[in-house]
Design a protein around this motif. Structure first.
Motif, PDB file in Angstrom:
ATOM      1  N   CYS A 124      43.027  28.309  40.420  1.00  0.00           N
ATOM      2  CA  CYS A 124      44.257  28.423  39.632  1.00  0.00           C
ATOM      3  C   CYS A 124      45.464  28.129  40.508  1.00  0.00           C
ATOM      4  O   CYS A 124      45.572  28.642  41.625  1.00  0.00           O
ATOM      5  CB  CYS A 124      44.417  29.836  39.076  1.00  0.00           C
ATOM      6  SG  CYS A 124      43.405  30.139  37.658  1.00  0.00           S
ATOM      7  N   MET A 231      43.745  36.020  33.651  1.00  0.00           N
ATOM      8  CA  MET A 231      44.073  34.811  32.918  1.00  0.00           C
ATOM      9  C   MET A 231      43.833  35.158  31.446  1.00  0.00           C
ATOM     10  O   MET A 231      42.837  35.804  31.138  1.00  0.00           O
ATOM     11  CB  MET A 231      43.102  33.705  33.366  1.00  0.00           C
ATOM     12  CG  MET A 231      43.372  32.340  32.822  1.00  0.00           C
ATOM     13  SD  MET A 231      41.951  31.226  33.082  1.00  0.00           S
ATOM     14  CE  MET A 231      41.822  31.128  34.816  1.00  0.00           C
ATOM     15  N   LEU A 247      48.321  31.752  32.802  1.00  0.00           N
ATOM     16  CA  LEU A 247      47.534  31.388  33.988  1.00  0.00           C
ATOM     17  C   LEU A 247      48.171  31.987  35.230  1.00  0.00           C
ATOM     18  O   LEU A 247      49.363  31.758  35.486  1.00  0.00           O
ATOM     19  CB  LEU A 247      47.528  29.868  34.162  1.00  0.00           C
ATOM     20  CG  LEU A 247      46.745  29.046  33.145  1.00  0.00           C
ATOM     21  CD1 LEU A 247      47.145  27.583  33.219  1.00  0.00           C
ATOM     22  CD2 LEU A 247      45.259  29.178  33.433  1.00  0.00           C
TER      23      LEU A 247
END
Ligand SMILES: Cc1cc2nc3c(=O)[nH]c(=O)nc-3n(C[C@H](O)[C@H](O)[C@H](O)COP(=O)(O)OP(=O)(O)OC[C@H]3O[C@@H](n4cnc5c(N)ncnc54)[C@H](O)[C@@H]3O)c2cc1C
Length: 484
Positions: A124, A231, A247
């Motif tokens: 991420c 998330m 996110l």
């Protein structure tokens, strides 16, 4: 085709292919193409109209870089093969590696998707950080020269335009410069001018498939406590046209997307954002937006009219010395998060096409090989969009059956980690959708478990004990999310 059906990256397979390759477009598809061309060409020049500083930046030439991007498992694997240690580099630069099995809160069709049995690492970061790490690794390859602030003007071609022989470019406001090349790769994204060039030079332009979605993205950043790495995903689920994703990214922040299809959305101030979030079937995203300080001054918006696929594989004539990759071939409804991963898979296919025959007949071999790789994400994105009555055109019987089965599977995935895991592997483009028909998964999807599904409000369904009318739980919001 998905990652499991494409041979992995094997640089030793490629011998000498040519002196110079030029890649037009220095975004994810262009950078991945440059990576594979750096084996086989003495020099690889990446021509990008935006400046390319040595830090993460959102770029005007690719305005979607201001919006959150998820990287699917297939993209992670391909990038890790192209750039060993990519995940570590990303983390060193501030990115995160999550276990999506435990840290993804995903709401689909009236309930939360269960945790799968295995750990599933997921990278991420903000889109600028992903691109920065890829660009830095590509720039370190000896044959590669990154030319930021350099505008592609036109292709150079031989008499009769049977072959592209290079490109005309212009640095800033400077004079035009001709760059000869043995191979030119068009990675200029959706607005690629190759179809027009083909038509102007005696070729057919590629046939196009378009699925109109009239999607609006509104994005912003909020602060994230360092130990909260959740998330959250509430995808659009037909007939619900609104969805959202949160996110975790670098610098203790969350990237937030609010997405509305068919003109339903695009909030652009705080009040509208909160109102939109309140209309989602769970409270978690609205709660985060209210509780956390906002990092963004405003809300970034992006209209995405349609998924678009250019069928280069259908052309019977194509000039030598040119291939087209990435969004310039196929750009998907971004709510499915596929574009960067598909760009990496395109480069993997290009690598094998070079290994199998060098420059000889490269474009048709590449287009033929990449078409089945594009089929899967295209069917999953465009096929799912056909579940909306607003989508023009009629889906094939196969698409209807797949959508029916997939929706049922997602509902079973609320309680069944094995089904949830199979689903995760398919949407991550690691495994073919046929994996969802394996006896182990099929039996779990088709057998009734734990009650019935009833329609409550439009777009809202909930599980109730068999025989109930659902009145006790007539709201998707009654379902509690899993804890962080
Ligand atoms: C709103 C939105 C959200 C998205 N979210 C996701 C996501 O969550 N996950 C995901 O994987 N994908 C996502 N995508 C898709 C993803 O951004 C692209 O698939 C990815 O960037 C690969 O595209 P590309 O490199 O082919 O083209 P692009 O990223 O469009 O890049 C094309 C490049 O070519 C350059 N260029 C164009 N013309 C010229 C010229 N004449 N001279 C020089 N340079 C030129 C541009 O400046 C640009 O850098 C999203 C897309 C959008 C629109």
């Amino acid at each position: 085709m998905t990652l499991d059906a494409v041979d992995r990256y094997e640089p030793r397979r490629v011998g000498a292919v040519g002196d110079r390759a030029v890649v037009v477009g220095g975004s994810v598809a262009g950078l991945c193409a440059a990576r594979v061309l750096a084996v086989g060409f003495d020099e690889v020049v990446v021509v990008e109209r935006d400046p390319l500083p040595d830090r993460p930046v959102a770029r005007d030439g690719a305005p979607q870089t201001s919006h959150p991007h998820a990287l699917l498992a297939a993209g992670q694997a391909a990038l890790e093969d192209f750039f060993p240690g990519f995940g570590e580099d990303l983390v060193a630069a501030g990115g995160l590696i999550l276990d999506v099995t435990r840290q993804l809160v995903e709401y689909q069709h009236g309930g939360f998707v269960a945790d799968g049995p295995e750990r599933t690492p997921s990278y991420c970061a903000s889109r600028p950080l992903f691109e920065h790490v890829i660009r830095r690794r590509v720039g370190e390859l000896a044959p590669v020269r990154l030319r930021g602030g350099c505008q592609f003007v036109d292709y150079l071609a031989d008499d009769g335009a049977t072959a592209v022989t290079g490109v005309r470019v212009r640095d800033g406001g400077g004079p035009p410069e001709d760059l000869a090349a043995d191979l030119v790769v068009d990675a200029t994204g959706r607005a690629s001018r190759t179809p027009e060039w083909l038509a102007e030079n005696g070729y057919r332009a590629p046939p196009e498939d378009r699925v109109e979605v009239d999607l609006q993205y509104s994005s912003l950043r909020i602060e994230r406590p360092p130990d909260d790495r959740r998330m959250v995903s509430v995808p659009t689920n037909a007939p619900r046209t609104r969805g959202a994703v949160v996110l975790p990214i670098e610098d203790g922040q969350w990237d937030v997307i609010l997405a509305g299809m068919f003109g339903d959305g695009a909030p652009d101030d705080r009040a509208e954002v909160l109102e939109f979030a309140d209309s989602l079937p769970i409270d978690l995203i609205a709660d985060l937006l209210r509780a956390q300080p906002w990092v963004s001054d405003g809300v970034a918006r992006y209209p995405f009219p349609a998924s678009l696929r250019r069928r280069y594989e259908a052309l019977d004539r194509f000039p030598d010395g040119l291939v087209v990759t990435g969004d310039a071939v196929s750009s998907f409804n971004p709510v499915y998060g596929q574009g960067m991963s598909v760009a990496a898979l395109d480069a993997l296919v290009l690598h094998h096409a070079l290994a199998d025959g060098g420059r000889e007949g490269l474009a048709p071999r590449f287009f033929d090989a990449v078409a089945p790789v594009l089929d899967t994400p295209w069917r999953m994105a465009a096929g799912a969009d056909y579940q909306y009555e607003q989508t023009d055109g009629s889906p094939s019987l196969g698409t209807k059956l797949f959508n029916w089965y997939f929706t049922r599977l997602l509902k079973q995935a609320h309680d069944d980690g094995v089904v949830a895991e199979a689903y995760g592997e398919v949407v991550g483009l690691e495994r073919s959708p046929t994996a969802l028909l394996s006896p182990r998964v099929l039996a779990r999807v088709l057998l009734p478990v734990g009650g019935d599904w009833v329609d409550t409000d439009p777009g809202r369904r909930t599980r109730v004990p068999s025989g109930s009318d659902g009145s006790a739980r007539d709201d998707e919001r009654a379902v509690e999310p899993p804890s962080p």
